[in-house]
Design a protein around this motif. Structure first.
Motif, PDB file in Angstrom:
ATOM      1  N   ILE A  46       0.857  -1.145  -0.019  1.00  0.00           N
ATOM      2  CA  ILE A  46       0.023  -0.054   0.053  1.00  0.00           C
ATOM      3  C   ILE A  46       0.877   1.319  -0.015  1.00  0.00           C
ATOM      4  CG2 ILE A  46      -1.610   1.173   1.388  1.00  0.00           C
ATOM      5  CD1 ILE A  46      -2.957  -1.387   2.286  1.00  0.00           C
ATOM      6  N   LEU A  47       1.938   1.244   0.644  1.00  0.00           N
ATOM      7  CA  LEU A  47       2.773   2.512   0.921  1.00  0.00           C
ATOM      8  C   LEU A  47       3.562   2.487  -0.417  1.00  0.00           C
ATOM      9  CD1 LEU A  47       3.933   4.685   2.439  1.00  0.00           C
ATOM     10  CD2 LEU A  47       5.594   3.266   3.458  1.00  0.00           C
ATOM     11  N   SER A  48       4.062   1.532  -0.824  1.00  0.00           N
ATOM     12  CA  SER A  48       4.814   1.548  -2.232  1.00  0.00           C
ATOM     13  C   SER A  48       3.807   2.286  -3.329  1.00  0.00           C
ATOM     14  CB  SER A  48       5.171   0.242  -2.510  1.00  0.00           C
ATOM     15  OG  SER A  48       5.851   0.311  -3.702  1.00  0.00           O
ATOM     16  N   SER A  49       2.743   1.691  -3.414  1.00  0.00           N
ATOM     17  CA  SER A  49       1.690   1.970  -4.380  1.00  0.00           C
ATOM     18  C   SER A  49       1.390   3.581  -4.182  1.00  0.00           C
ATOM     19  CB  SER A  49       0.515   1.314  -4.267  1.00  0.00           C
ATOM     20  OG  SER A  49      -0.470   1.870  -5.302  1.00  0.00           O
ATOM     21  N   LEU A  50       1.388   3.904  -2.772  1.00  0.00           N
ATOM     22  CA  LEU A  50       0.766   5.461  -2.761  1.00  0.00           C
ATOM     23  C   LEU A  50       1.819   6.426  -2.951  1.00  0.00           C
ATOM     24  CD1 LEU A  50      -1.130   7.375  -1.120  1.00  0.00           C
ATOM     25  CD2 LEU A  50       0.298   7.097   0.822  1.00  0.00           C
ATOM     26  N   LEU A  51       3.180   5.855  -2.993  1.00  0.00           N
ATOM     27  CA  LEU A  51       4.383   6.774  -3.082  1.00  0.00           C
ATOM     28  C   LEU A  51       4.554   6.897  -4.637  1.00  0.00           C
ATOM     29  CD1 LEU A  51       7.050   5.657  -0.501  1.00  0.00           C
ATOM     30  CD2 LEU A  51       5.433   7.625  -0.487  1.00  0.00           C
ATOM     31  N   GLN A  52       4.435   5.757  -5.544  1.00  0.00           N
ATOM     32  CA  GLN A  52       4.549   5.630  -6.988  1.00  0.00           C
ATOM     33  C   GLN A  52       3.378   6.795  -7.396  1.00  0.00           C
ATOM     34  OE1 GLN A  52       7.150   4.871  -8.414  1.00  0.00           O
ATOM     35  NE2 GLN A  52       7.943   4.027  -6.444  1.00  0.00           N
ATOM     36  N   THR A  53       2.021   6.635  -7.009  1.00  0.00           N
ATOM     37  CA  THR A  53       0.973   7.311  -7.358  1.00  0.00           C
ATOM     38  C   THR A  53       1.333   9.067  -7.234  1.00  0.00           C
ATOM     39  OG1 THR A  53      -0.727   5.691  -7.049  1.00  0.00           O
ATOM     40  CG2 THR A  53      -1.269   7.586  -7.326  1.00  0.00           C
ATOM     41  N   CYS A  54       2.072   9.301  -6.056  1.00  0.00           N
ATOM     42  CA  CYS A  54       2.350  10.574  -5.637  1.00  0.00           C
ATOM     43  C   CYS A  54       3.642  10.898  -7.112  1.00  0.00           C
ATOM     44  CB  CYS A  54       3.052  10.757  -4.344  1.00  0.00           C
ATOM     45  SG  CYS A  54       1.790  10.601  -3.235  1.00  0.00           S
ATOM     46  N   LYS A  55       4.338  10.145  -7.291  1.00  0.00           N
ATOM     47  CA  LYS A  55       5.402  10.251  -8.156  1.00  0.00           C
ATOM     48  C   LYS A  55       4.744  10.588  -9.732  1.00  0.00           C
ATOM     49  CE  LYS A  55       9.302   8.102  -6.032  1.00  0.00           C
ATOM     50  NZ  LYS A  55      10.068   7.143  -6.347  1.00  0.00           N
ATOM     51  N   LEU A  56       3.640   9.728 -10.061  1.00  0.00           N
ATOM     52  CA  LEU A  56       3.084   9.978 -11.249  1.00  0.00           C
ATOM     53  C   LEU A  56       2.589  11.209 -11.321  1.00  0.00           C
ATOM     54  CD1 LEU A  56       1.862   6.326 -11.952  1.00  0.00           C
ATOM     55  CD2 LEU A  56       3.813   7.573 -13.171  1.00  0.00           C
ATOM     56  N   ASN A  57       1.892  11.745 -10.269  1.00  0.00           N
ATOM     57  CA  ASN A  57       0.936  13.015 -10.350  1.00  0.00           C
ATOM     58  C   ASN A  57       1.690  13.998  -9.783  1.00  0.00           C
ATOM     59  OD1 ASN A  57      -1.848  11.826 -10.905  1.00  0.00           O
ATOM     60  ND2 ASN A  57      -1.631  10.626  -9.066  1.00  0.00           N
ATOM     61  N   ARG A  58       3.047  14.000  -9.878  1.00  0.00           N
ATOM     62  CA  ARG A  58       3.949  14.974  -9.485  1.00  0.00           C
ATOM     63  C   ARG A  58       3.625  15.905  -8.016  1.00  0.00           C
ATOM     64  NH1 ARG A  58       4.539  18.114 -15.249  1.00  0.00           N
ATOM     65  NH2 ARG A  58       5.493  16.393 -16.264  1.00  0.00           N
ATOM     66  N   VAL A  59       3.346  15.017  -6.928  1.00  0.00           N
ATOM     67  CA  VAL A  59       3.118  15.492  -5.814  1.00  0.00           C
ATOM     68  C   VAL A  59       3.972  15.007  -4.858  1.00  0.00           C
ATOM     69  CG1 VAL A  59       1.474  14.977  -4.135  1.00  0.00           C
ATOM     70  CG2 VAL A  59       0.467  15.366  -6.352  1.00  0.00           C
ATOM     71  N   ASP A  60       4.692  15.736  -4.143  1.00  0.00           N
ATOM     72  CA  ASP A  60       5.505  15.304  -3.038  1.00  0.00           C
ATOM     73  C   ASP A  60       5.041  14.489  -1.951  1.00  0.00           C
ATOM     74  OD1 ASP A  60       7.936  15.604  -1.404  1.00  0.00           O
ATOM     75  OD2 ASP A  60       7.382  17.620  -0.409  1.00  0.00           O
TER      76      ASP A  60
END
Length: 101
Positions: A46-60
């Motif tokens: 879950i954490l890994s998916s959340l962090l990768q989604t943030c990266k894809l959406n250009r969110v810190d």
């Protein structure tokens, strides 16, 4: 090979980018081995998916998680949790906007 516990920044940028990428990847895979249980594996996914989604959406990720936890602490109803997804994050969470000091 370098010791796994060393921080890649301690090499002063002497390693080529491809080596640094593999270094970070190896370190992450090494850490995954010690998640401990099936629940730990699910939490890691879950954490890994959340962090990768943030990266894809250009969110810190750091600013995003601070914002999400603040919204949850402000007693936002569960029916509105979909508004907390990273693509709905406010501009203050964007990775391309410099952080305030």
């Amino acid at each position: 090979m370098y010791a796994l516990h060393r921080d890649d920044r301690s090499f002063g940028g002497a390693l080529p980018p491809a080596t640094l990428y593999l270094w970070r990847r190896t370190r992450a895979m090494f850490n995954i081995l010690f998640i401990g249980s099936e629940e730990g594996g699910e939490a890691w996914a879950i954490l890994s998916s959340l962090l990768q989604t943030c990266k894809l959406n250009r969110v810190d990720p750091h600013r995003y998680l601070l914002w999400v936890f603040g919204e949850i602490a402000a007693k936002k109803p569960r029916s509105e949790y979909a508004d907390l997804l990273s693509w709905n994050a406010p501009l203050s969470c964007r990775a391309d906007i410099p952080r305030r000091q």
